[in-house]
Design a protein around this motif. Structure first.
Motif, PDB file in Angstrom:
ATOM      1  N   ILE A 115       0.888  -1.264  -0.123  1.00 43.64           N
ATOM      2  CA  ILE A 115       0.164  -0.153   0.087  1.00 43.64           C
ATOM      3  C   ILE A 115       0.912   1.156  -0.049  1.00 43.64           C
ATOM      4  CG2 ILE A 115      -1.509   1.226   1.232  1.00 43.64           C
ATOM      5  CD1 ILE A 115      -2.681  -1.211   2.545  1.00 43.64           C
ATOM      6  N   TRP A 116       1.805   1.277   0.812  1.00 45.67           N
ATOM      7  CA  TRP A 116       2.810   2.420   0.802  1.00 45.67           C
ATOM      8  C   TRP A 116       3.672   2.387  -0.339  1.00 45.67           C
ATOM      9  CZ3 TRP A 116       8.092   1.915  -0.093  1.00 45.67           C
ATOM     10  CH2 TRP A 116       8.756   3.234   0.002  1.00 45.67           C
TER      11      TRP A 116
ATOM     12  N   LEU B  92       4.060  17.936  -1.603  1.00 47.88           N
ATOM     13  CA  LEU B  92       3.574  17.639  -0.210  1.00 47.88           C
ATOM     14  C   LEU B  92       3.418  15.960  -0.281  1.00 47.88           C
ATOM     15  CD1 LEU B  92       3.170  18.088   2.639  1.00 47.88           C
ATOM     16  CD2 LEU B  92       0.951  19.056   2.002  1.00 47.88           C
ATOM     17  N   PRO B  93       2.674  15.375  -1.152  1.00 47.81           N
ATOM     18  CA  PRO B  93       2.213  13.886  -1.109  1.00 47.81           C
ATOM     19  C   PRO B  93       3.538  13.020  -1.086  1.00 47.81           C
ATOM     20  CG  PRO B  93       0.956  14.977  -2.458  1.00 47.81           C
ATOM     21  CD  PRO B  93       2.001  16.046  -2.241  1.00 47.81           C
ATOM     22  N   PHE B  94       4.428  13.322  -1.895  1.00 50.60           N
ATOM     23  CA  PHE B  94       5.818  12.570  -1.962  1.00 50.60           C
ATOM     24  C   PHE B  94       6.533  12.849  -0.620  1.00 50.60           C
ATOM     25  CE2 PHE B  94      10.141  11.847  -3.047  1.00 50.60           C
ATOM     26  CZ  PHE B  94       9.957  10.710  -3.461  1.00 50.60           C
ATOM     27  N   LEU B  95       6.530  14.127  -0.197  1.00 47.96           N
ATOM     28  CA  LEU B  95       7.196  14.300   1.305  1.00 47.96           C
ATOM     29  C   LEU B  95       6.645  13.174   2.441  1.00 47.96           C
ATOM     30  CD1 LEU B  95       9.396  15.854   2.929  1.00 47.96           C
ATOM     31  CD2 LEU B  95       7.754  17.463   3.265  1.00 47.96           C
ATOM     32  N   LEU B  96       5.353  13.174   2.173  1.00 46.99           N
ATOM     33  CA  LEU B  96       4.545  12.516   3.431  1.00 46.99           C
ATOM     34  C   LEU B  96       4.689  10.982   3.289  1.00 46.99           C
ATOM     35  CD1 LEU B  96       1.100  14.663   3.578  1.00 46.99           C
ATOM     36  CD2 LEU B  96       2.981  14.521   5.257  1.00 46.99           C
ATOM     37  N   SER B  97       4.768  10.580   1.881  1.00 51.30           N
ATOM     38  CA  SER B  97       5.113   9.231   1.631  1.00 51.30           C
ATOM     39  C   SER B  97       6.661   8.880   1.992  1.00 51.30           C
ATOM     40  CB  SER B  97       4.760   9.061   0.177  1.00 51.30           C
ATOM     41  OG  SER B  97       4.817   7.597  -0.037  1.00 51.30           O
ATOM     42  N   PHE B  98       7.356   9.500   1.758  1.00 52.46           N
ATOM     43  CA  PHE B  98       8.681   9.403   1.952  1.00 52.46           C
ATOM     44  C   PHE B  98       8.921   9.211   3.373  1.00 52.46           C
ATOM     45  CE2 PHE B  98      13.064  11.084   3.276  1.00 52.46           C
ATOM     46  CZ  PHE B  98      13.814  10.177   2.647  1.00 52.46           C
ATOM     47  N   ILE B  99       8.576  10.309   4.357  1.00 48.24           N
ATOM     48  CA  ILE B  99       8.433  10.176   5.705  1.00 48.24           C
ATOM     49  C   ILE B  99       7.777   8.931   6.300  1.00 48.24           C
ATOM     50  CG2 ILE B  99       7.549  11.090   8.131  1.00 48.24           C
ATOM     51  CD1 ILE B  99       7.966  13.983   6.602  1.00 48.24           C
ATOM     52  N   ALA B 100       6.432   8.508   5.613  1.00 43.75           N
ATOM     53  CA  ALA B 100       5.923   7.040   6.073  1.00 43.75           C
ATOM     54  C   ALA B 100       6.980   5.943   5.887  1.00 43.75           C
ATOM     55  CB  ALA B 100       4.614   7.322   5.333  1.00 43.75           C
TER      56      ALA B 100
ATOM     57  N   PHE C  23       1.015   4.017  -3.080  1.00 45.62           N
ATOM     58  CA  PHE C  23       0.939   5.634  -3.022  1.00 45.62           C
ATOM     59  C   PHE C  23       2.334   6.457  -3.084  1.00 45.62           C
ATOM     60  CE2 PHE C  23      -2.854   4.649  -0.191  1.00 45.62           C
ATOM     61  CZ  PHE C  23      -3.665   5.488  -0.585  1.00 45.62           C
ATOM     62  N   THR C  24       3.197   5.898  -2.867  1.00 44.47           N
ATOM     63  CA  THR C  24       4.402   6.616  -3.215  1.00 44.47           C
ATOM     64  C   THR C  24       4.763   6.768  -4.652  1.00 44.47           C
ATOM     65  OG1 THR C  24       5.610   5.426  -1.398  1.00 44.47           O
ATOM     66  CG2 THR C  24       7.003   6.301  -3.146  1.00 44.47           C
ATOM     67  N   LEU C  25       4.430   5.601  -5.444  1.00 44.28           N
ATOM     68  CA  LEU C  25       4.496   5.816  -7.173  1.00 44.28           C
ATOM     69  C   LEU C  25       3.415   6.880  -7.234  1.00 44.28           C
ATOM     70  CD1 LEU C  25       4.649   2.190  -7.978  1.00 44.28           C
ATOM     71  CD2 LEU C  25       6.464   3.615  -8.126  1.00 44.28           C
ATOM     72  N   ILE C  26       2.164   7.039  -6.767  1.00 42.51           N
ATOM     73  CA  ILE C  26       1.360   7.948  -7.263  1.00 42.51           C
ATOM     74  C   ILE C  26       1.659   9.317  -6.931  1.00 42.51           C
ATOM     75  CG2 ILE C  26      -1.089   8.821  -6.728  1.00 42.51           C
ATOM     76  CD1 ILE C  26      -1.949   6.005  -6.365  1.00 42.51           C
ATOM     77  N   SER C  27       2.542   9.603  -5.566  1.00 44.10           N
ATOM     78  CA  SER C  27       2.771  10.784  -5.106  1.00 44.10           C
ATOM     79  C   SER C  27       3.989  11.210  -6.106  1.00 44.10           C
ATOM     80  CB  SER C  27       3.367  10.917  -3.852  1.00 44.10           C
ATOM     81  OG  SER C  27       4.219   9.710  -3.351  1.00 44.10           O
ATOM     82  N   LEU C  28       4.772  10.281  -6.503  1.00 42.78           N
ATOM     83  CA  LEU C  28       6.004  10.434  -7.415  1.00 42.78           C
ATOM     84  C   LEU C  28       5.499  11.105  -8.702  1.00 42.78           C
ATOM     85  CD1 LEU C  28       9.158  10.607  -7.904  1.00 42.78           C
ATOM     86  CD2 LEU C  28       8.959   8.221  -8.591  1.00 42.78           C
ATOM     87  N   GLY C  29       4.266  10.530  -9.139  1.00 43.85           N
ATOM     88  CA  GLY C  29       3.811  11.025 -10.348  1.00 43.85           C
ATOM     89  C   GLY C  29       3.303  12.621 -10.214  1.00 43.85           C
ATOM     90  N   ILE C  30       2.579  12.701  -9.103  1.00 40.71           N
ATOM     91  CA  ILE C  30       2.109  14.152  -8.956  1.00 40.71           C
ATOM     92  C   ILE C  30       3.251  15.182  -8.596  1.00 40.71           C
ATOM     93  CG2 ILE C  30       1.209  15.317  -6.849  1.00 40.71           C
ATOM     94  CD1 ILE C  30      -0.735  13.107  -6.326  1.00 40.71           C
ATOM     95  N   LEU C  31       4.462  14.760  -8.231  1.00 39.89           N
ATOM     96  CA  LEU C  31       5.543  15.502  -8.016  1.00 39.89           C
ATOM     97  C   LEU C  31       6.252  15.800  -9.449  1.00 39.89           C
ATOM     98  CD1 LEU C  31       8.131  16.944  -6.392  1.00 39.89           C
ATOM     99  CD2 LEU C  31       9.001  14.563  -6.186  1.00 39.89           C
ATOM    100  N   LEU C  32       6.343  14.910 -10.352  1.00 35.36           N
ATOM    101  CA  LEU C  32       6.963  14.713 -11.694  1.00 35.36           C
ATOM    102  C   LEU C  32       6.096  16.137 -12.467  1.00 35.36           C
ATOM    103  CD1 LEU C  32       8.171  11.203 -12.412  1.00 35.36           C
ATOM    104  CD2 LEU C  32       9.813  13.327 -11.697  1.00 35.36           C
ATOM    105  N   LEU C  33       4.849  15.897 -12.185  1.00 41.88           N
ATOM    106  CA  LEU C  33       3.897  16.816 -13.022  1.00 41.88           C
ATOM    107  C   LEU C  33       3.981  18.237 -12.380  1.00 41.88           C
ATOM    108  CD1 LEU C  33       0.667  14.469 -13.299  1.00 41.88           C
ATOM    109  CD2 LEU C  33       2.615  15.347 -15.204  1.00 41.88           C
TER     110      LEU C  33
END
Length: 283
Positions: free
Chosen positions: A199-200, A218-226, A203-213
């Motif tokens: 699951i983590w 913030l989603p990638f940062l939260l995912s990284f911390i998690a 969400f990390t892959l999804i947040s990475l896509g959001i970051l690249l776009l």
């Protein structure tokens, strides 16, 4: 149904304490005594330490599975015990005062009847307590088909039970004003270790896509911390409790273990296990 039959038989001359142990488990010395004494002292269900032993020539999957089992059945219950909170029942190495177990509904076709029993008793006011001094050891199946069948029943049962009982436990925690029911709900909400990591990763892959776009970092940062917290916890659990089960090199191969289990979780979405199937035992 077998447990219900046994209790009906015992009701003719009921004992003070009833202990459940699977017939294919080994019991460490003093375990029966320790379970009994603690059940008498607290008048609540008592869950002993239930671990799985690997086959003599274990595969990487079996080594990681044994470690994941230890995290679920030792590390987490021990943490709850240290903060004076209840644990889940594990199916074997369990002791019950007669007046508690005689009220339970055991004649059930639920595929994780032990977990359900513990949750029902907790809601009724008898939250299970962990006993580290009573050790029961089972054996991981050597045959691939048996291992897959057992793991499917365990994990599908866990997920089905979580979906139905978490809202109920939270509701009863508020209604009864009992904090321990909320703790049980939180413990039950933690998915199996491999699913948790999967699951983590999703969400990390999804947040990475959001970051690249360039939409948000913030989603990638939260995912990284998690992710940092998850893998730190896994490493600490391994360093303290898991070195005898697997090497650090094998621990790094956890992603391969997760890939093996992805079909199991996909099956839960489309064709979940609903029938209790006895695991085929090794000769």
């Amino acid at each position: 149904y077998a447990l219900d039959f046994g209790l009906t038989y015992l009701a003719k001359n009921p004992p003070d304490i009833v202990i459940f142990i699977d017939a294919d488990c080994d019991v460490s010395p003093e375990s029966i005594k320790n379970l009994t004494q603690k059940a008498i002292a607290f008048q609540k269900p008592i869950q002993g330490l239930y671990l799985m032993k690997q086959p003599s020539e274990s595969s990487v999957k079996q080594q990681i599975s044994s470690f994941a089992f230890k995290v679920k059945n030792l590390v987490r219950p021990l943490g709850l015990y240290n903060i004076k909170q209840p644990c889940l029942l594990m199916g074997t190495g369990m002791a019950f005062p007669w007046q508690v177990i005689q009220k339970a509904n055991l004649a059930s076709s639920h595929i994780v009847e032990d977990m359900k029993l513990g949750l029902d008793l907790a809601i009724a006011g008898y939250s299970p307590l962990f006993c580290l001094d009573a050790k029961v050891t089972g054996y991981l199946p050597e045959k691939k088909e048996a291992a897959t069948s057992q793991r499917t029943r365990w994990e599908h049962g866990h997920l089905q039970t979580a979906l139905s009982y978490i809202p109920l436990l939270i509701k009863e925690s508020i209604r009864q004003k009992k904090f321990n029911l909320l703790i049980i709900a939180l413990d039950l909400s933690i998915p199996p270790l491999s699913l948790f990591v999967f699951i983590w990763l999703t969400f990390t892959l999804i947040s990475l896509g959001i970051l690249l776009l360039n939409l948000s970092y913030l989603p990638f940062l939260l995912s990284f911390i998690a992710g940092l917290m998850i893998f730190s916890a896994i490493f600490l659990a391994w360093a303290k409790f898991g070195k005898e089960d697997l090497s650090l090199i094998t621990l790094i191969k956890v992603p391969l273990y997760i890939l093996w289990k992805i079909p199991l979780y996909i099956k839960f979405l489309f064709k979940r296990e609903k029938q209790w199937i006895r695991t085929q035992r090794d000769s």
